[in-house]
Write an enzyme that holds these catalytic residues in place. Structure first.
Site, short mmCIF file in Angstrom:
data_model
loop_
_atom_site.label_atom_id
_atom_site.label_comp_id
_atom_site.label_asym_id
_atom_site.label_seq_id
_atom_site.Cartn_x
_atom_site.Cartn_y
_atom_site.Cartn_z
N ILE A 127 1.08 -1.15 -0.09
CA ILE A 127 -0.10 0.02 -0.48
C ILE A 127 1.23 1.42 0.33
O ILE A 127 1.54 1.28 0.88
CB ILE A 127 -1.16 -0.38 1.62
CG1 ILE A 127 -1.34 -1.08 1.26
CG2 ILE A 127 -2.13 1.00 1.24
CD1 ILE A 127 -2.76 -1.29 2.87
N CYS A 128 0.33 2.37 -1.05
CA CYS A 128 1.14 3.40 -0.73
C CYS A 128 3.07 3.38 -1.04
O CYS A 128 3.51 2.23 -1.99
CB CYS A 128 1.14 4.14 0.33
SG CYS A 128 1.84 6.02 -0.47
N THR A 129 4.24 3.97 0.00
CA THR A 129 5.45 3.75 -0.61
C THR A 129 5.86 2.66 -0.04
O THR A 129 6.95 2.11 0.23
CB THR A 129 6.14 4.57 0.91
OG1 THR A 129 5.56 4.66 1.65
CG2 THR A 129 5.57 6.08 0.12
N GLY A 130 4.58 0.99 0.52
CA GLY A 130 5.26 -0.25 1.13
C GLY A 130 5.93 -0.39 -0.53
O GLY A 130 6.49 -1.66 -0.35
N THR A 147 2.19 3.64 -7.44
CA THR A 147 2.77 3.45 -5.98
C THR A 147 1.50 5.53 -5.60
O THR A 147 1.66 5.52 -6.73
CB THR A 147 3.11 4.27 -5.50
OG1 THR A 147 3.56 4.13 -4.22
CG2 THR A 147 4.41 5.21 -6.38
#
Length: 359
Positions: A127-130, A147
């Site tokens: 999720i996102c910057t993961g 992202t």
């Protein structure tokens, strides 16, 4: 005195059942909202016997203890990295303190050691910057990924081997899935539930979570008018009108007429508010209607095609094949619920379902 019965015991309907194990990797600097998304979405689905379909566990790359967040509180994580070895799916939420992972594109020693515990075939999602964690581990080389739009250009510069798409909500590349920021994580998790257990189960989770049941992964991240300006006309009435008559032929001019707009103005406003064209939106809604009917009714494929607005079974087959990679008959066989669903869902069942509807 009655004699003891020597007949074989009745089969245990729970034999072989094991919930799909989702492990959420909590890293320092994590966003509490995104950490909670997998627990909220995967903690809801149950089978016909009331058993939870997923087990959700949070772990750290260190022994149990506190993990710092980007807020003014920390969270206590009760499981260490060894938990990753038993995961069926691993989700990496966003973090604002990824250190060398974000700055240089390399894993820390403790993160590399933790990821080395993953079993082959474990499904991975970010999720996102993961996504930086997956990219730094080399798991996205040559693959599409996304992202948050504000980080997409940097992700591409740091990892040139990754095919970054900055314009979509999420990307499903089979065993690796990535999503944009914040709410797109909800869309991704609902998509995984839909992929594993069908639209009816995912829609029930969405209803209980009070979020839209389906936003297509290819929808634009940034929508100009997610909430219509009260001073300007919107397209909400037209969308409600269309949803009430999906089984009928619907022309673009008919939708525009519901808002007293020209076709050109309506099309522009519609895309501003939804991120897709009216035609794409209609197709998405009809695919969702067809999925629901195939899962929950005994109607023939021809009848489902008419009720969903595709007109013919051939047309519906083409659209489901394009959207899901399977035929209507295969989809029904995979996700049929209710009286035709017998016995527990095993890990093999889940893998077969995932293969059948891999998108």
């Amino acid at each position: 005195m009655t004699s003891a019965s020597h007949s074989s015991p009745a089969p245990d309907p729970a034999a072989g059942f094991r919930p799909h194990r989702v492990v959420v990797l909590a890293l320092d600097g994590l966003l509490p909202f995104e950490l909670g998304i997998p627990h909220r979405i995967f903690g809801r689905p149950k089978d016909a016997l009331g058993r939870r379909l997923y087990e959700v566990v949070t772990c750290s790359v260190r022994p149990p203890g506190l993990v710092e967040t980007d807020a003014d509180f920390a969270v206590h994580v009760a499981h260490g990295p060894e938990t990753l070895a038993d995961a069926d799916t691993v989700i990496v939420p966003a973090s604002y303190e990824l250190g060398p992972v974000y700055d240089e594109g390399v894993l820390t020693d403790e993160l590399a050691a933790a990821l080395a515990l993953l079993r082959p075939g474990t499904r991975l999602a970010s999720i996102c910057t993961g996504v930086y964690v997956l990219a730094a581990a080399g798991l996205l080389d040559g693959r599409p990924a996304t992202t948050h739009w504000a980080d997409a250009a940097r992700l591409q510069r740091l990892f040139p081997e990754v095919r970054v798409d900055p314009d979509v909500l999420f990307i499903d590349d089979g065993d690796v899935l990535t999503s944009a920021g914040v709410a797109a994580g909800i869309d991704l998790c609902l998509h995984i539930v839909r992929r594993d257990h069908g639209a009816a189960v995912a829609n029930d989770v969405a209803r209980r979570t009070v979020v839209p049941p389906h936003r297509d992964g290819g929808q634009a991240q940034y929508i100009e008018r997610p909430v219509p300006d009260p001073q300007q006309a919107s397209t909400t009435t037209a969308r409600a009108w269309a949803l009430g008559r999906l089984h009928e032929p619907i022309q673009l001019r008919d939708m525009a007429a519901q808002e007293s707009m020209s076709v050109r103005t309506f099309t522009r406003r519609f895309r501003e508010e939804t991120g897709v064209s009216p035609g794409q939106w209609l197709t998405q809604q009809r695919v969702e209607r067809a999925r629901h009917l195939l899962e929950t009714t005994d109607r023939s494929v021809d009848q489902v095609a008419r009720d969903a607005g595709f007109g013919t079974a051939q047309s519906m087959r083409q659209h489901l094949q394009a959207a899901l990679g399977v035929t209507p008959t295969a989809y029904r066989r995979t996700f049929r619920t209710g009286k035709d669903q017998k016995g527990p869902t095993t890990e093999k069942d889940r893998k077969d379902r995932t293969a059948a509807v891999r998108t």
